[in-house]
Write a protein that holds these residues in place. Structure first.
Motif, PDB file in Angstrom:
ATOM      1  N   SER A 171       0.858  -1.183   0.000  1.00  0.00           N
ATOM      2  CA  SER A 171       0.000   0.000   0.000  1.00  0.00           C
ATOM      3  C   SER A 171       0.890   1.229   0.000  1.00  0.00           C
ATOM      4  O   SER A 171       2.115   1.141   0.195  1.00  0.00           O
ATOM      5  CB  SER A 171      -0.938   0.016   1.206  1.00  0.00           C
ATOM      6  N   SER A 172       0.286   2.371  -0.186  1.00  0.00           N
ATOM      7  CA  SER A 172       1.042   3.624  -0.129  1.00  0.00           C
ATOM      8  C   SER A 172       1.262   4.015   1.328  1.00  0.00           C
ATOM      9  O   SER A 172       0.469   3.640   2.208  1.00  0.00           O
ATOM     10  CB  SER A 172       0.276   4.735  -0.846  1.00  0.00           C
ATOM     11  N   TYR A 175      -1.806   5.782   2.778  1.00  0.00           N
ATOM     12  CA  TYR A 175      -2.955   4.945   3.107  1.00  0.00           C
ATOM     13  C   TYR A 175      -2.771   4.303   4.479  1.00  0.00           C
ATOM     14  O   TYR A 175      -3.711   4.263   5.294  1.00  0.00           O
ATOM     15  CB  TYR A 175      -3.146   3.867   2.043  1.00  0.00           C
ATOM     16  N   ASN A 178      -3.376   6.846   7.199  1.00  0.00           N
ATOM     17  CA  ASN A 178      -4.799   7.162   7.393  1.00  0.00           C
ATOM     18  C   ASN A 178      -5.543   6.086   8.171  1.00  0.00           C
ATOM     19  O   ASN A 178      -6.543   6.366   8.836  1.00  0.00           O
ATOM     20  CB  ASN A 178      -5.483   7.371   6.035  1.00  0.00           C
ATOM     21  N   LEU A 179      -5.072   4.842   8.113  1.00  0.00           N
ATOM     22  CA  LEU A 179      -5.720   3.760   8.852  1.00  0.00           C
ATOM     23  C   LEU A 179      -5.450   3.863  10.349  1.00  0.00           C
ATOM     24  O   LEU A 179      -6.203   3.311  11.164  1.00  0.00           O
ATOM     25  CB  LEU A 179      -5.242   2.402   8.342  1.00  0.00           C
ATOM     26  N   GLY A 196      -8.870  -2.307   6.518  1.00  0.00           N
ATOM     27  CA  GLY A 196      -8.586  -1.657   5.251  1.00  0.00           C
ATOM     28  C   GLY A 196      -9.378  -2.246   4.096  1.00  0.00           C
ATOM     29  O   GLY A 196     -10.177  -3.172   4.242  1.00  0.00           O
ATOM     30  N   GLY A 241      -3.283   5.270  -3.108  1.00  0.00           N
ATOM     31  CA  GLY A 241      -3.860   5.168  -1.774  1.00  0.00           C
ATOM     32  C   GLY A 241      -5.287   4.667  -1.736  1.00  0.00           C
ATOM     33  O   GLY A 241      -6.047   5.018  -0.825  1.00  0.00           O
ATOM     34  N   LEU A 242      -5.664   3.811  -2.707  1.00  0.00           N
ATOM     35  CA  LEU A 242      -7.033   3.318  -2.739  1.00  0.00           C
ATOM     36  C   LEU A 242      -7.237   2.124  -1.817  1.00  0.00           C
ATOM     37  O   LEU A 242      -8.360   1.821  -1.436  1.00  0.00           O
ATOM     38  CB  LEU A 242      -7.398   2.927  -4.178  1.00  0.00           C
ATOM     39  N   GLY A 243      -6.153   1.455  -1.443  1.00  0.00           N
ATOM     40  CA  GLY A 243      -6.276   0.301  -0.567  1.00  0.00           C
ATOM     41  C   GLY A 243      -4.987  -0.492  -0.533  1.00  0.00           C
ATOM     42  O   GLY A 243      -3.923  -0.010  -0.937  1.00  0.00           O
TER      43      GLY A 243
END
Length: 302
Positions: A171-172, A175, A178-179, A196, A241-243
């Motif tokens: 993942s980025s 991302y 943000n989790l 996620g 950063g979509l998942g």
């Protein structure tokens, strides 16, 4: 029809020469035998094909109609024979390869570039398919060679390994931030998968089936998933950063090095998989196919 082929050859030659004697010389036969063959064909069709005179023979109206079709047929045969001779002389031929988009881009293209330089006259057709589709078309004889992950059971196939690949989750950095996961929640990926969005190939893909088995065996739960038919899209989705994307590690080395993607640590790693070229064994291969088989084996061995 089959029993008349030799008669049509004689008819074609006589019509071209306009003379039974000349036709006999070209066909290495006697004049009486040529005349008898023409009579047999005329009797079979119920028409007169030639009018005879002291100067030779000339086509009748019925003969001209038949000649148009016979000429087209024999010209097509001559063209086919000439093409085969050229194929043999120039190593021409057709090669139909089945491969996924991902393996085509990252594995097949380097082989193709060198192969085309060595055999520029071979016509190559690439069908971008899932590994399951490739194996099905191989089994039915609709393609010559497949580039796939090892299918487990080879059955009627020969498999030539090109090495192994490693499936990983990435993942980025944004991302993951943000989790807001604690370090211990990151270390085995379990909480990450539950909180996620997991991005996977569609269920018809062999890679997806392999990853589903891994998730089930290790009791990893997923609640939010995105499916796509392309690993290239999975990589791009992960970068923006979509998942969390499941990708092949060897194909994201640059992104990992630059820090665009981060590999998710797993307490139980995914087993490496073998990839390679496969084709129906014990089948006589066309010359172009055999050239390719010999070529990639020589590249691997060197």
């Amino acid at each position: 029809m089959e029993q008349h082929l030799s008669l049509y050859r004689i008819f074609y030659t006589v019509a071209n020469t306009g003379n039974i004697s000349q036709a006999a010389k070209q066909l290495y036969n006697s004049q009486p035998a040529i005349s008898k063959s023409i009579s047999r064909l005329e009797e079979s069709l119920g028409v007169t094909l030639f009018s005879r005179s002291s100067r030779g023979v000339a086509l009748t109206e019925e003969g001209r109609i038949l000649y148009q079709h016979v000429r087209a047929a024999f010209e097509a045969i001559d063209t086919g024979e000439e093409q085969i001779r050229r194929m043999t002389a120039l190593d021409m031929g057709n090669l139909h390869i089945g491969v996924s988009n991902t393996l085509c881009k990252f594995v097949l293209l380097p082989y193709l570039q060198s192969f085309i330089e060595a055999y520029p006259h071979i016509k190559i057709l690439i069908s971008c398919l899932s590994s399951n589709q490739t194996l099905a078309l191989l089994d039915s004889g609709k393609i010559d060679i497949g580039l796939v992950a090892h299918p487990g059971s080879l059955r009627t196939l020969d498999f030539y390994s090109l090495g192994t690949i490693q499936d990983i989750f990435v993942s980025s950095p944004a991302y993951l931030a943000n989790l807001d996961l604690r370090p211990e929640e990151m270390n085995n990926g379990r909480q990450l998968f539950e909180k996620g969005t997991l991005m996977l190939l569609d269920k018809h893909n062999m890679t997806r089936q392999y990853i589903d088995d891994y998730l089930t065996t290790n009791h990893l739960q997923t609640h939010h998933t995105i499916e796509t038919t392309s690993m290239e899209l999975l990589i791009e989705f992960a970068k923006i950063g979509l998942g969390v994307g499941c990708v092949i590690k060897e194909f994201v080395q640059e992104e990992l090095k630059k820090g665009q993607l981060i590999e998710i640590p797993l307490d139980i790693p995914i087993h490496r998989r073998e990839i390679g070229f496969t084709y129906i064994k014990k089948r006589r291969q066309e010359k172009a196919v055999q050239h390719f088989i010999d070529f990639y084996k020589s590249i691997k061995e060197n």
